[in-house]
Enzyme design. Structure first.
Site: not given
Lengths: 321, 321
Positions: B17, B19-20, B22, B196, B200, B204, B287
């Protein structure tokens, strides 16, 4: 058996705020011959009502109040016996000026507004003994100037703001009944208001949030849309149960399973659009404090767990267009 | 003083993965000479990385991994010592097939994914002793194929899924440190994950809800937009405090005033767009279960009061486009 010796009071009635609710109940009273004065601030709507009358479309039978008293200002109405207050709660700041010309010392103020805080607003200014509250269980939409669509129900519950029902309250309830309105007197207005909030808080609130997601131009989300979505439907039920627990923590008698009946009835109502959704979709202010803010604050201050009500309130406050 | 006798492990690393997240951590490791194999499923992006390298734009200094191992499938990677898992948690169903070619019996699986449930997903299938979790405290956006913008922070906290940190965990943390990543080892991964989530869950979630209200075509709502709105900012804080209370009810050591620091840092971050908002705005799945569903269920089942988390979860679930 003696004939009734009850003397009909001859009420002079003003309707302040001829929206769907004020227009519907005022039209009922006027249709059955009561002297009703309607405050209609839109010139277009005054013209329509003067020309075509005040019209109610209903499956129970359409009716029209052909000749009625239409006013641009309460100055031309003069003192009344009974004032039906059906403005949006968001317009309460305008009430003192609107009411001033209508008041004698014994004028009864009956607020048909939604939520909490409206009786208090009146009681602080005019004295608690003059204030009655009415809860309208009715599905109405104003579809055109002077035209009200009656989609279902129609009952009204009346209660004294301060204490137990007095005889004049029963008189007023009878006046409604004589005019075809299913009116009943409740012993505890606060309890009745919270019972209504069990529906209004979730259904008005979540249909607004669901509507806010839709692209502009799409129709607003209805109660049926809400019930069809398993997540929103579950959340609505959790919110309703939280409102019931909040009411109970305030010492009010709302049964724990009260939401069962509410949800059953809502499913039977079909695709209803609560007034708040129509306000929201039209860019009008919502009755944010009356329906969500004040109930949340009262329950919170009583120590109830109101995380769901809190979240909904602040989201609606923050997501206002 | 003797020179260090510590023998550097020579890890063969796969990034599943790119993405940003990884891409960023993989690029760091590769830039400092580690053997990193990137799984990149977009043909366009593979071509861009092969031609221009993997690029990171950062105020701390731009850098580029000019020559690296780019794979369309994990079949061509072969067995590795360490796999960084940085797929969206919503794509976990694809993991068993993707991981199969990479695994030896002792291959370490380090999930850098958000929220709760990802370590469990791996532990059930591959054994808990092989699973590590990494929490990335970093602001990243992928701005073009093979181009990652690093907006701030960058630390990573590593923890064992099962039990206290083993030596190999410290080795891996040192590998990150030698490659310029501020890595630290945490004794309690669950506690770190919940810390965290304190950020989030509100940020988020509420930026997604605030974005959902905006007309299509308008930019998504940022953390700064949220903090600027008194209602949403207050709600974010109430949610954060509820997440802290939930973590504490699960026996985790999160201080009651932990949100103070989080909110201070968020104000300093400026107009950041959490990845969920970018996913939402781009029509990609959020997610939902990892960040909102699983934490809500665990806290609810532990008897915590989670009305705010519940409302947010079901709204996000119901309001998905």
């Amino acid at each position: 058996m003696k004939p009734s010796t009850h003397v009909l009071p001859r009420y002079r009635i003003a309707v302040v705020g001829t929206g769907a609710v004020g227009g519907f109940y005022g039209a009922k009273l006027a249709y059955y011959g009561r002297e009703v004065h309607f405050l209609i601030r839109s010139e277009e709507e005054r013209a329509a009502v003067r020309r075509f009358g005040l019209r109610v479309k209903s499956r129970e039978g359409n009716f029209r109040v052909a000749k009625t008293h239409v006013h641009a200002s309460t100055d031309t109405v003069g003192p009344c016996d009974l004032v039906l207050i059906a403005l949006k709660a968001t317009a309460n700041d305008a009430l003192p000026d609107l009411l001033a010309p209508l008041l004698r010392p014994d004028t009864i103020l009956l607020t048909l507004q939604n939520g909490l805080g409206n009786e208090e607003f009146l009681a602080e200014r005019y004295g608690p003994e003059r204030v009655l509250g009415g809860l309208c269980f009715v599905c109405l939409n104003k579809t055109a100037p002077g035209v009200i669509e009656h989609l279902g129900q129609g009952a009204i519950s009346l209660g004294e703001y301060a204490g137990y029902p007095l005889p004049r309250m029963h008189d007023i309830a009878w006046e409604f009944k004589r005019c075809g309105v299913n009116a009943r007197v409740v012993a505890d207005l606060a309890e009745a208001r919270w019972r209504k909030l069990v529906w209004n808080i979730p259904f008005n609130g979540l249909t607004v949030l669901a509507t806010s997601l839709r692209p502009p131009g799409e129709p607003p989300a209805s109660t049926a849309d809400l019930l069809r979505d398993p997540s929103l439907s579950y959340l609505a039920r959790r919110l309703a149960d939280e409102v019931i627990a909040a009411a109970r923590s305030l010492g009010l008698d709302v049964p724990s399973d009260f939401a069962d009946l509410q949800f059953k009835r809502t499913a039977e109502m079909g695709a209803y659009l609560p007034s708040t959704v129509l306000d929201f979709a039209a860019g009008r202010p919502m009755e944010l404090e009356a329906i969500w803010g004040e109930p949340y604050r009262r329950a919170f201050n009583a120590g109830a767990e109101v995380g769901r009500m809190e979240t909904l309130y602040y989201l609606l406050r923050g997501l206002r267009r």
